[in-house]
Design an enzyme around this catalytic site. Structure first.
Site, PDB file in Angstrom:
ATOM      1  N   LYS A 502      -3.059   7.945 -14.278  1.00 46.70           N
ATOM      2  CA  LYS A 502      -4.484   7.584 -14.287  1.00 46.70           C
ATOM      3  C   LYS A 502      -5.007   7.627 -15.707  1.00 46.70           C
ATOM      4  O   LYS A 502      -4.749   8.582 -16.449  1.00 46.70           O
ATOM      5  CB  LYS A 502      -5.268   8.569 -13.407  1.00 46.70           C
ATOM      6  N   ASN A 598      -9.818   6.152  -6.568  1.00 44.46           N
ATOM      7  CA  ASN A 598     -11.166   6.202  -5.984  1.00 44.46           C
ATOM      8  C   ASN A 598     -12.033   7.256  -6.667  1.00 44.46           C
ATOM      9  O   ASN A 598     -12.836   7.940  -6.025  1.00 44.46           O
ATOM     10  CB  ASN A 598     -11.101   6.461  -4.476  1.00 44.46           C
ATOM     11  N   HIS A 599     -11.866   7.355  -7.977  1.00 48.12           N
ATOM     12  CA  HIS A 599     -12.684   8.281  -8.763  1.00 48.12           C
ATOM     13  C   HIS A 599     -13.825   7.535  -9.463  1.00 48.12           C
ATOM     14  O   HIS A 599     -14.197   7.858 -10.579  1.00 48.12           O
ATOM     15  CB  HIS A 599     -11.818   9.015  -9.790  1.00 48.12           C
ATOM     16  N   TYR A 600     -14.357   6.528  -8.800  1.00 50.18           N
ATOM     17  CA  TYR A 600     -15.446   5.747  -9.398  1.00 50.18           C
ATOM     18  C   TYR A 600     -16.697   6.609  -9.547  1.00 50.18           C
ATOM     19  O   TYR A 600     -16.934   7.537  -8.775  1.00 50.18           O
ATOM     20  CB  TYR A 600     -15.730   4.486  -8.587  1.00 50.18           C
ATOM     21  N   HIS A 601     -17.502   6.285 -10.537  1.00 50.85           N
ATOM     22  CA  HIS A 601     -18.666   7.111 -10.872  1.00 50.85           C
ATOM     23  C   HIS A 601     -19.684   6.270 -11.633  1.00 50.85           C
ATOM     24  O   HIS A 601     -19.427   5.119 -11.980  1.00 50.85           O
ATOM     25  CB  HIS A 601     -18.239   8.315 -11.718  1.00 50.85           C
TER      26      HIS A 601
END
Length: 660
Positions: A502, A598-601
């Site tokens: 990542k 899915n670590h969107y921010h």
């Protein structure tokens, strides 16, 4: 120190005894005086005892109680009395019903009618003991009271989907009062935030999903929560990447990979958080939700050794902290493989001050308009159960009451836009009246690009989640691993080892905008992965480390041996190359293998949409506390910091009110 569940139970038990002792004494004294209001006051006293002890409202029908109390009982035997009353209740309520109320009370379709019957039955037994024993009521009352409290405690937690007495799907009841705080989103930040605020103020949590409890896909580490529509909502970004949103109490912590790892000290200092309170808040979370992993799976153990052989140094052992090198991360899965979501942090809540309303989708924030700035006054929501629209208000007697958005990067941003806060032109296109032209709402959203490489193992592996992290210093990449057993048609079994990488702090950013005015629809979102050239350069550096990892002796142990006695790793899908010399080919590989954690921010970014206290700029009494405020994702995995953030901001808000 927060009370344990047992201590809270004991406290409630004492409260119950105190209240109902007084109710019963009053009833028996007035019964012999033929007081005409005795039954009415007795019922009211029991209802008050229920509300005070368990935090729920029950209405006992007075005529019902009088009918039962008029029954002729034979003898003084307690068990015979109880049996007669139960049979009378069954006949009185529904002569054709053959349901057993004890069984129904514990069924998944549990409803409060059965519990109400239980209370009425016990009330009748107590009343009958008043007739039969008169001056000797104490013995009978103690027996009945013990029985009553035990069953009411069980009933409050008997449904595995609703383990807390303050959880409900009754929208009409929840909307019948006002609250000091309305928290929109019972997710990774929302649950610890609400639990903290409830220690001193009334709180309503609006959660669009249902309970995570009793769902194997959520609770078991072998589950597949991201593909279960009961708890997750999939969507595809405008970049063509498949992503998923949580739709369940506990939010992302109920559907993610379970890694628990704190943010770096540098990250905390850059945001200018209070370091002492940050670490106290982490520890508050960790008392319930974080576990050290002392037994590594076969694949994770090999990956750990391979990272060290590939030069990802030093080895930092077991730690929750963010340290450059190779470490064994924490997990929200316990030693039995059971997930502990942010919903578990509601154990810290004051049950008398909190309501968690499930299956309630917020559609817009309500505002009162005066001479000054618009002021948040409540929330409009749709019940997913009855399909009706409800409006719920903040406590208007307090100038400090707030609506707090904790619906995540997508949900909180979407709700601001639906409420008329956002870029004026975009609002006009959707025919939404502009309350506030806030040009940065939905801007600067970001998702960390990743790449996963799946190796078919020549040796048996077990199912395992990610247990370790390789934190690369020079390329700002994180490496994680996991394994799974894939059974094809029940005959062919494949053992798969996965290596993930990542990009830690991408510079590419995107936008979020509305698809429709229906809050149930996912908005459009484009993350513009690798649109900044430096992101691709960093990915190439990370892929080179991944190649070295795959070539390490530890990983090569899982290679297949061909007829020429040479070892070859077999990849399922895209393969890691052996040659690291061609940067263009590696850059192409980064794009071909593009995926997501899915670590969107972002979307309500601090400094742009909200201020340093996370209050929305341009309006009053509206705050955002979740991952939408982040400029960069914290740590290798953000959930530890996001749970911490809920507690941290809850303490800050309480401190602000004390000062004001």
């Amino acid at each position: 120190m927060e009370p344990t569940s047992y201590e809270r139970w004991e406290k409630n038990r004492g409260l119950w005894m105190e209240i109902t002792d007084g109710v019963l004494v009053s009833y028996l004294e007035r019964l012999h005086d033929n007081d005409p209001k005795v039954t009415e006051d007795f019922v009211n006293g029991l209802e008050k005892g229920i509300l005070t002890t368990f935090g729920v409202e029950f209405r006992i029908d007075e005529t019902f109680v009088m009918e039962i109390s008029s029954l002729q009982m034979e003898g003084n035997n307690f068990y015979r009395e109880r049996k007669v009353v139960k049979e009378a209740i069954a006949a009185f309520v529904d002569k054709d019903s053959e349901r057993k109320w004890v069984k129904n009370m514990k069924d998944d379709d549990y409803n409060r009618k059965e519990l109400k019957l239980l209370w009425v039955e016990m009330a009748a037994v107590i009343m009958r003991f008043g007739h039969c024993f008169r001056g000797c009521y104490v013995i009978g009352y103690r027996l009945v009271s013990d029985f009553l409290y035990q069953f009411c405690s069980e009933a409050a937690t008997s449904n595995p989907e609703y383990p807390y007495s303050f959880m409900t799907a009754d929208a009409q009841k929840a909307a019948s009062r006002s609250y000091d705080y309305i928290v929109v989103g019972g997710g990774t930040a929302g649950c610890p935030l609400a639990a903290t605020l409830s220690q001193h103020y009334s709180v309503l949590v609006l959660e669009r999903g249902d309970s995570p409890y009793g769902i194997p896909d959520v609770e078991d580490f072998r589950g597949s929560p991201t593909t279960n529509p009961k708890v997750a909502q999939g969507f595809v970004s405008e970049d063509g990447v498949q992503l998923v949103r949580a739709r369940v109490l506990g939010g992302g912590s109920a559907i993610n990979g379970g890694v628990y790892s704190r943010a770096s000290t540098e990250y905390i200092r850059k945001i200018k958080w209070d370091e002492k309170l940050v670490y106290e808040s982490y520890e508050w979370v960790e008392r319930l939700n974080a576990f050290q992993q002392y037994k590594l799976s076969t694949w994770n153990s090999a990956t750990k050794d391979g990272l060290l052989q590939a030069g990802v140094l030093p080895y930092n052992g077991h730690t929750f902290d963010h340290l450059v090198g190779t470490k064994i991360s924490g997990s929200i899965f316990d030693e039995n493989g059971k997930r502990h979501t942010a919903a578990d942090l509601l154990q810290y809540a004051n049950p008398e001050n909190i309501v968690v309303l499930l299956n309630a989708t917020a559609s817009r924030i309500l505002f009162s308009l005066g001479s000054g700035k618009p002021k948040a006054s409540g929330v409009e929501f749709r019940s997913n159960n009855d399909g009706l629209i409800y409006q719920i208000s903040l406590n208007q007697l307090s100038i400090n009451s707030e609506v707090i958005l904790s619906a995540g990067s997508i949900g909180s941003t979407q709700l601001l836009l639906l409420s008329g806060i956002g870029p004026k032109r975009q609002l006009k296109e959707m025919n939404i009246p502009a309350l506030l032209d806030s040009p940065f709402v939905g801007k600067q959203v970001q998702d960390n690009p990743s790449a996963a490489f799946t190796i078919v193992s020549s040796k048996p592996l077990e199912d395992s989640y990610s247990q370790l992290a390789g934190i690369l210093d020079n390329s700002q990449n994180y490496i994680e691993s996991g394994s799974l057993v894939q059974r094809n048609n029940g005959t062919n079994t494949q053992y798969l080892g996965v290596l993930d990488i990542k990009l830690a702090f991408p510079l590419s950013r995107g936008d979020l905008w509305l698809k429709s005015v229906d809050p149930r629809d996912n908005p459009y979102v484009r993350y513009n992965y690798y649109s900044h050239s430096l992101d691709l350069q960093r990915c190439v550096k990370g892929i080179k480390v991944m190649v070295n990892l795959s070539m390490s002796s530890s990983i090569q142990e899982f290679a297949f041996t061909d007829s020429g006695n040479s070892k070859t790793l077999q990849f399922l899908g895209i393969a890691l190359p052996k040659n690291q010399s061609n940067d263009d080919a590696l850059a192409k590989l980064c794009k071909e293998a593009l995926g997501t954690f899915n670590h969107y921010h972002g979307g309500c970014q601090a400094g742009l949409v909200v201020n340093e206290r996370y209050l929305v700029k341009g309006v009053d009494n509206l705050r955002v506390v979740d991952g939408s405020i982040y400029k960069d994702s914290p740590g290798t995995n953000p959930q530890a910091t996001t749970m911490m953030l809920g507690r941290y901001m809850g303490i800050h808000i309480l401190q602000e009110r004390t000062i004001s």
